[in-house]
Scaffold this motif. Structure first.
Motif, PDB file in Angstrom:
ATOM      1  N   GLU A   2       0.840  -1.189   0.000  1.00 44.66           N
ATOM      2  CA  GLU A   2       0.000   0.000   0.000  1.00 44.66           C
ATOM      3  C   GLU A   2       0.878   1.244   0.000  1.00 44.66           C
ATOM      4  O   GLU A   2       1.880   1.298   0.696  1.00 44.66           O
ATOM      5  CB  GLU A   2      -0.923  -0.010   1.219  1.00 44.66           C
ATOM      6  N   PHE A   3       0.482   2.217  -0.792  1.00 46.21           N
ATOM      7  CA  PHE A   3       1.272   3.429  -0.975  1.00 46.21           C
ATOM      8  C   PHE A   3       0.390   4.648  -0.739  1.00 46.21           C
ATOM      9  O   PHE A   3      -0.737   4.718  -1.219  1.00 46.21           O
ATOM     10  CB  PHE A   3       1.843   3.485  -2.398  1.00 46.21           C
ATOM     11  N   THR A   4       0.918   5.602   0.006  1.00 44.21           N
ATOM     12  CA  THR A   4       0.176   6.838   0.243  1.00 44.21           C
ATOM     13  C   THR A   4       0.514   7.830  -0.860  1.00 44.21           C
ATOM     14  O   THR A   4       1.568   7.748  -1.479  1.00 44.21           O
ATOM     15  CB  THR A   4       0.524   7.453   1.611  1.00 44.21           C
ATOM     16  N   PHE A   5      -0.410   8.745  -1.094  1.00 44.54           N
ATOM     17  CA  PHE A   5      -0.172   9.764  -2.107  1.00 44.54           C
ATOM     18  C   PHE A   5      -0.878  11.045  -1.711  1.00 44.54           C
ATOM     19  O   PHE A   5      -1.709  11.056  -0.794  1.00 44.54           O
ATOM     20  CB  PHE A   5      -0.649   9.302  -3.501  1.00 44.54           C
ATOM     21  N   GLN A   6      -0.548  12.103  -2.420  1.00 42.54           N
ATOM     22  CA  GLN A   6      -1.231  13.383  -2.254  1.00 42.54           C
ATOM     23  C   GLN A   6      -1.539  13.897  -3.653  1.00 42.54           C
ATOM     24  O   GLN A   6      -0.628  14.126  -4.460  1.00 42.54           O
ATOM     25  CB  GLN A   6      -0.391  14.384  -1.474  1.00 42.54           C
ATOM     26  N   LEU A   7      -2.820  14.056  -3.950  1.00 41.88           N
ATOM     27  CA  LEU A   7      -3.249  14.514  -5.269  1.00 41.88           C
ATOM     28  C   LEU A   7      -2.810  15.960  -5.501  1.00 41.88           C
ATOM     29  O   LEU A   7      -2.836  16.766  -4.572  1.00 41.88           O
ATOM     30  CB  LEU A   7      -4.770  14.412  -5.407  1.00 41.88           C
ATOM     31  N   PRO A   8      -2.437  16.290  -6.721  1.00 43.68           N
ATOM     32  CA  PRO A   8      -2.015  17.666  -7.021  1.00 43.68           C
ATOM     33  C   PRO A   8      -3.122  18.696  -6.756  1.00 43.68           C
ATOM     34  O   PRO A   8      -2.856  19.765  -6.220  1.00 43.68           O
ATOM     35  CB  PRO A   8      -1.665  17.617  -8.511  1.00 43.68           C
ATOM     36  N   ARG A   9      -4.349  18.395  -7.132  1.00 39.99           N
ATOM     37  CA  ARG A   9      -5.454  19.337  -6.942  1.00 39.99           C
ATOM     38  C   ARG A   9      -6.423  18.868  -5.864  1.00 39.99           C
ATOM     39  O   ARG A   9      -6.837  19.631  -5.032  1.00 39.99           O
ATOM     40  CB  ARG A   9      -6.216  19.542  -8.239  1.00 39.99           C
ATOM     41  N   LEU A  17     -10.803   2.028 -19.338  1.00 40.25           N
ATOM     42  CA  LEU A  17     -10.089   0.987 -18.593  1.00 40.25           C
ATOM     43  C   LEU A  17      -9.376   1.537 -17.365  1.00 40.25           C
ATOM     44  O   LEU A  17      -9.486   0.983 -16.275  1.00 40.25           O
ATOM     45  CB  LEU A  17      -9.080   0.288 -19.507  1.00 40.25           C
ATOM     46  N   SER A  18      -8.656   2.638 -17.520  1.00 35.19           N
ATOM     47  CA  SER A  18      -7.886   3.166 -16.382  1.00 35.19           C
ATOM     48  C   SER A  18      -8.808   3.661 -15.266  1.00 35.19           C
ATOM     49  O   SER A  18      -8.462   3.561 -14.095  1.00 35.19           O
ATOM     50  CB  SER A  18      -6.927   4.260 -16.828  1.00 35.19           C
ATOM     51  N   VAL A  19      -9.981   4.164 -15.624  1.00 37.40           N
ATOM     52  CA  VAL A  19     -10.928   4.624 -14.602  1.00 37.40           C
ATOM     53  C   VAL A  19     -11.391   3.445 -13.752  1.00 37.40           C
ATOM     54  O   VAL A  19     -11.377   3.499 -12.515  1.00 37.40           O
ATOM     55  CB  VAL A  19     -12.131   5.340 -15.260  1.00 37.40           C
ATOM     56  N   VAL A  20     -11.778   2.362 -14.394  1.00 30.59           N
ATOM     57  CA  VAL A  20     -12.239   1.173 -13.667  1.00 30.59           C
ATOM     58  C   VAL A  20     -11.093   0.567 -12.867  1.00 30.59           C
ATOM     59  O   VAL A  20     -11.252   0.218 -11.689  1.00 30.59           O
ATOM     60  CB  VAL A  20     -12.846   0.135 -14.633  1.00 30.59           C
ATOM     61  N   LEU A  21      -9.931   0.468 -13.464  1.00 31.89           N
ATOM     62  CA  LEU A  21      -8.772  -0.112 -12.783  1.00 31.89           C
ATOM     63  C   LEU A  21      -8.392   0.694 -11.549  1.00 31.89           C
ATOM     64  O   LEU A  21      -8.168   0.140 -10.467  1.00 31.89           O
ATOM     65  CB  LEU A  21      -7.595  -0.214 -13.754  1.00 31.89           C
ATOM     66  N   LEU A  22      -8.329   2.011 -11.682  1.00 27.12           N
ATOM     67  CA  LEU A  22      -8.000   2.849 -10.521  1.00 27.12           C
ATOM     68  C   LEU A  22      -9.053   2.743  -9.430  1.00 27.12           C
ATOM     69  O   LEU A  22      -8.738   2.776  -8.246  1.00 27.12           O
ATOM     70  CB  LEU A  22      -7.812   4.300 -10.953  1.00 27.12           C
ATOM     71  N   SER A  23     -10.317   2.577  -9.803  1.00 28.07           N
ATOM     72  CA  SER A  23     -11.366   2.450  -8.784  1.00 28.07           C
ATOM     73  C   SER A  23     -11.201   1.164  -7.967  1.00 28.07           C
ATOM     74  O   SER A  23     -11.669   1.085  -6.834  1.00 28.07           O
ATOM     75  CB  SER A  23     -12.758   2.500  -9.427  1.00 28.07           C
ATOM     76  N   LEU A  24     -10.508   0.190  -8.526  1.00 32.03           N
ATOM     77  CA  LEU A  24     -10.262  -1.062  -7.801  1.00 32.03           C
ATOM     78  C   LEU A  24      -9.075  -0.972  -6.856  1.00 32.03           C
ATOM     79  O   LEU A  24      -9.055  -1.623  -5.810  1.00 32.03           O
ATOM     80  CB  LEU A  24     -10.032  -2.206  -8.797  1.00 32.03           C
ATOM     81  N   VAL A  25      -8.050  -0.189  -7.222  1.00 36.97           N
ATOM     82  CA  VAL A  25      -6.817  -0.189  -6.432  1.00 36.97           C
ATOM     83  C   VAL A  25      -6.653   1.025  -5.514  1.00 36.97           C
ATOM     84  O   VAL A  25      -5.870   0.971  -4.573  1.00 36.97           O
ATOM     85  CB  VAL A  25      -5.565  -0.345  -7.324  1.00 36.97           C
ATOM     86  N   VAL A  26      -7.368   2.109  -5.789  1.00 36.33           N
ATOM     87  CA  VAL A  26      -7.331   3.245  -4.868  1.00 36.33           C
ATOM     88  C   VAL A  26      -8.249   2.883  -3.707  1.00 36.33           C
ATOM     89  O   VAL A  26      -9.432   2.603  -3.901  1.00 36.33           O
ATOM     90  CB  VAL A  26      -7.778   4.557  -5.554  1.00 36.33           C
ATOM     91  N   THR A  27      -7.699   2.843  -2.512  1.00 37.23           N
ATOM     92  CA  THR A  27      -8.472   2.397  -1.352  1.00 37.23           C
ATOM     93  C   THR A  27      -9.017   3.542  -0.510  1.00 37.23           C
ATOM     94  O   THR A  27      -9.915   3.344   0.301  1.00 37.23           O
ATOM     95  CB  THR A  27      -7.611   1.480  -0.459  1.00 37.23           C
ATOM     96  N   ALA A  56      -4.155  11.853 -14.165  1.00 32.29           N
ATOM     97  CA  ALA A  56      -2.832  11.573 -14.740  1.00 32.29           C
ATOM     98  C   ALA A  56      -1.841  11.189 -13.642  1.00 32.29           C
ATOM     99  O   ALA A  56      -1.025  10.273 -13.822  1.00 32.29           O
ATOM    100  CB  ALA A  56      -2.328  12.787 -15.514  1.00 32.29           C
ATOM    101  N   PHE A  57      -1.915  11.879 -12.496  1.00 34.35           N
ATOM    102  CA  PHE A  57      -1.030  11.560 -11.366  1.00 34.35           C
ATOM    103  C   PHE A  57      -1.256  10.121 -10.905  1.00 34.35           C
ATOM    104  O   PHE A  57      -0.304   9.362 -10.700  1.00 34.35           O
ATOM    105  CB  PHE A  57      -1.283  12.531 -10.213  1.00 34.35           C
ATOM    106  N   LEU A  58      -2.522   9.716 -10.741  1.00 32.11           N
ATOM    107  CA  LEU A  58      -2.828   8.356 -10.275  1.00 32.11           C
ATOM    108  C   LEU A  58      -2.430   7.306 -11.314  1.00 32.11           C
ATOM    109  O   LEU A  58      -1.956   6.224 -10.954  1.00 32.11           O
ATOM    110  CB  LEU A  58      -4.303   8.226  -9.907  1.00 32.11           C
ATOM    111  N   GLN A  59      -2.615   7.601 -12.587  1.00 30.54           N
ATOM    112  CA  GLN A  59      -2.193   6.671 -13.631  1.00 30.54           C
ATOM    113  C   GLN A  59      -0.679   6.459 -13.585  1.00 30.54           C
ATOM    114  O   GLN A  59      -0.201   5.330 -13.706  1.00 30.54           O
ATOM    115  CB  GLN A  59      -2.614   7.186 -15.012  1.00 30.54           C
ATOM    116  N   ASP A  60       0.060   7.534 -13.388  1.00 35.78           N
ATOM    117  CA  ASP A  60       1.518   7.429 -13.303  1.00 35.78           C
ATOM    118  C   ASP A  60       1.942   6.677 -12.045  1.00 35.78           C
ATOM    119  O   ASP A  60       2.843   5.837 -12.094  1.00 35.78           O
ATOM    120  CB  ASP A  60       2.150   8.820 -13.332  1.00 35.78           C
ATOM    121  N   LEU A  61       1.285   6.964 -10.929  1.00 34.92           N
ATOM    122  CA  LEU A  61       1.594   6.256  -9.685  1.00 34.92           C
ATOM    123  C   LEU A  61       1.313   4.767  -9.844  1.00 34.92           C
ATOM    124  O   LEU A  61       2.122   3.932  -9.436  1.00 34.92           O
ATOM    125  CB  LEU A  61       0.786   6.837  -8.526  1.00 34.92           C
TER     126      LEU A  61
END
Length: 151
Positions: free
Chosen positions: A33-40, A79-89, A111-116
């Motif tokens: 698990e990785f923490t992040f901070q969104l740009p906006r 695809l990336s929207v669905v995929l991110l909705s599964l892994v962003v907790t 874009a930040f989450l896709q890169d992460l």
């Protein structure tokens, strides 16, 4: 073949002889698990802004599940929207992340989450090498923003 019986005292000796030495380091734990901070930041229905969050490593199932999603079949870019909705907790106080949540992100946050996602799942880390434009020194920056003040 001759069998030997082991008494209780012998069993203690065998166990002690075959035990792992205490000076052998334990294998490193896998960071999942990785923490992040969104740009906006994600803006909720009440106008609250949520910037900090967590993303977990993707499983094979996470990568395959969106392929049968009708939204992805109709629009492969989804695809990336669905995929991110599964892994962003988590994003801020929001712990139930749906595709609609990811849809409402600003483009820079998406874009930040896709890169992460790419960094932690394909490369195995969130570090990026950067060069200071003033002194020309190179150093690593943690893009996940896991330490205070980093993003």
């Amino acid at each position: 073949m001759r069998r030997r019986s082991v008494s209780g005292g012998d069993l203690d000796t065998l166990t002690a002889e075959h035990a792992v030495a205490p000076d052998v380091p334990a294998p490193p734990r896998l960071q999942t698990e990785f923490t992040f901070q969104l740009p906006r930041g994600y803006v909720d229905e009440d106008g609250g802004v949520h910037r900090d969050g967590t993303m977990r490593l993707a499983t094979a199932r996470d990568e395959l599940a969106p392929l049968i999603d009708l939204r992805v079949k109709q629009n492969p870019a989804y695809l990336s929207v669905v995929l991110l909705s599964l892994v962003v907790t988590r994003i801020g106080t929001i712990t139930t992340i749906r595709a609609e949540t990811i849809e409402r992100l600003f483009a820079s946050d998406l874009a930040f989450l896709q890169d992460l996602y790419r960094r932690i799942n394909a490369e195995g880390h969130t570090l990026a090498e950067v060069t200071c434009p003033h002194c020309d020194n190179s150093f690593d920056v943690d893009l996940a923003g896991s330490r205070l003040g980093e993003s």
